[in-house]
Design an enzyme around this catalytic site. Structure first.
Site, short mmCIF file in Angstrom:
data_model
loop_
_atom_site.label_atom_id
_atom_site.label_comp_id
_atom_site.label_asym_id
_atom_site.label_seq_id
_atom_site.Cartn_x
_atom_site.Cartn_y
_atom_site.Cartn_z
N ASP A 154 0.17 -4.56 5.92
CA ASP A 154 -0.76 -4.43 7.26
C ASP A 154 -2.39 -4.27 7.33
OD1 ASP A 154 2.00 -2.93 7.36
OD2 ASP A 154 0.54 -0.49 7.58
N ASP A 198 5.62 4.70 4.83
CA ASP A 198 6.72 3.05 5.98
C ASP A 198 6.62 1.59 5.17
OD1 ASP A 198 4.33 3.05 6.30
OD2 ASP A 198 4.67 1.88 8.16
N HIS A 199 5.92 2.22 3.55
CA HIS A 199 5.97 0.52 3.06
C HIS A 199 5.96 0.82 1.76
CE1 HIS A 199 3.44 -1.73 5.57
NE2 HIS A 199 3.16 -1.15 6.50
N HIS A 217 -7.52 -1.38 5.49
CA HIS A 217 -6.49 -0.06 5.81
C HIS A 217 -6.55 0.73 5.19
CE1 HIS A 217 -2.89 1.51 8.59
NE2 HIS A 217 -2.48 1.05 6.81
N HIS A 244 1.01 3.95 1.92
CA HIS A 244 1.69 4.49 2.84
C HIS A 244 3.34 5.29 2.91
CE1 HIS A 244 -1.56 4.37 6.01
NE2 HIS A 244 -2.28 4.92 4.99
N HIS A 267 0.70 -1.02 0.24
CA HIS A 267 -0.63 0.29 0.14
C HIS A 267 0.77 1.30 0.09
CE1 HIS A 267 0.79 -0.98 4.86
NE2 HIS A 267 0.49 0.51 4.86
N HIS A 270 4.24 -5.11 10.01
CA HIS A 270 4.45 -4.39 11.32
C HIS A 270 4.86 -5.23 12.22
CE1 HIS A 270 4.82 -0.24 10.12
NE2 HIS A 270 3.14 -1.07 9.43
#
Length: 282
Positions: free
Chosen positions: A134, A58-59, A110, A56, A54, A173
């Site tokens: 996530d 941090d990905h 998410h 975001h 996805h 995570h």
């Protein structure tokens, strides 16, 4: 198929999946380019592909840099907000990288464009794997930032929940201990939760990843996959599985706030997709 688990940032995982015959490699959620390329060199493989779960930060934050550093690198995902995207995927689309087969599973909840990647090799005795980002965590699932409880219910219990029970779950995570503490609140008499939590705490103390789990294990202790269980329904006061899912998310969000107070600016930045501006980049 060889999977390298790579811990990055504070609690993220990115993965390097190696096709051992061709020595070509696929990165899942390529967040920290320098770290990823160090492992690529160490493993003596060629990085050909990025699969992003996805958009975001941090990905996906490493995509733009990596396509500059690795000529011909292909970036796959289901959301146009993913940086450096070269191939937009659809639900149930299948890809093949050497002997590695990939089925792309759209799992909104998410985010609306969240994609999980189910991988296997034909005629191979090893268990398949799902890279769940996530959507599905060990003992939990991602927050509902864009999607609905009904979407998350279908993503977890119908799309992912129908995969083979031996499927290894590689999530995005390291939230396992906190997830299982919430699971124990939901089902205080569940011995599977107690056993898994004790195991996870020991791993955490030794700084050892808790991934992968298996899908079959998750059905024994993950409340978001147990919405049809009487004990989980009793906790929520609901019987309809979508309503159970909705209550679980509300309770889980409140549980997380009590356990780990967040800077309100970080919450807003996460929801606006601006988290990178508040976190020091490596």
């Amino acid at each position: 198929m060889k999977v390298k688990v790579i811990s990055v940032l504070e609690d993220n995982y990115m993965y390097l999946v190696i096709e051992e015959n061709t020595k070509e490699a696929i990165a899942i959620d390529a967040t920290v380019p320098k770290r990823l390329l160090e492992i690529v060199r160490k493993e003596e493989v060629k990085l050909t592909t990025i699969l992003t779960t996805h958009h975001h930060w941090d990905h996906s934050r490493g995509n733009e840099e990596l396509v500059q550093l690795v000529p011909g690198l292909q970036v796959y995902g289901a959301d146009e907000r993913i940086g450096a995207l070269t191939h937009k995927l659809i639900h149930n689309q299948e890809l093949k990288f050497g002997a590695i087969c990939v089925r792309c599973l759209l799992t909104p909840g998410h985010t609306l464009g969240h994609m999980c990647y189910f991988m296997w090799e034909d005629n191979c005795p090893d268990a398949p794997a799902v890279f769940s980002g996530d959507a599905l965590f060990v003992g939990g699932c991602g927050r509902l930032l864009e999607g609905t409880a009904e979407q998350m219910y279908r993503s977890l219990n119908e799309t992912l929940g129908t995969l083979p029970k031996e499927t290894k779950v590689f999530c995005g995570h390291e939230y396992t201990v906190r997830n299982l503490k919430f699971a124990l609140k939901v089902e205080p008499d569940n011995e599977n939760v107690k056993t898994k939590l004790a195991w996870a705490k020991a791993r955490d103390d030794d700084d050892i990843p808790t991934v992968p789990s298996t899908l079959g294990e998750e059905f024994h202790y993950n409340p978001f996959l147990r919405v049809a269980e009487e004990s989980v329904q009793k906790y929520t006061g609901k019987k309809n599985p979508v309503e159970v899912m909705k209550i679980l998310h509300t309770e889980n969000d409140n549980f997380k706030k009590r356990a780990e107070p967040l800077d309100p600016r970080a919450v807003l930045a996460l929801e606006w997709g601006l988290l990178g501006s508040l976190v020091q980049k490596e």
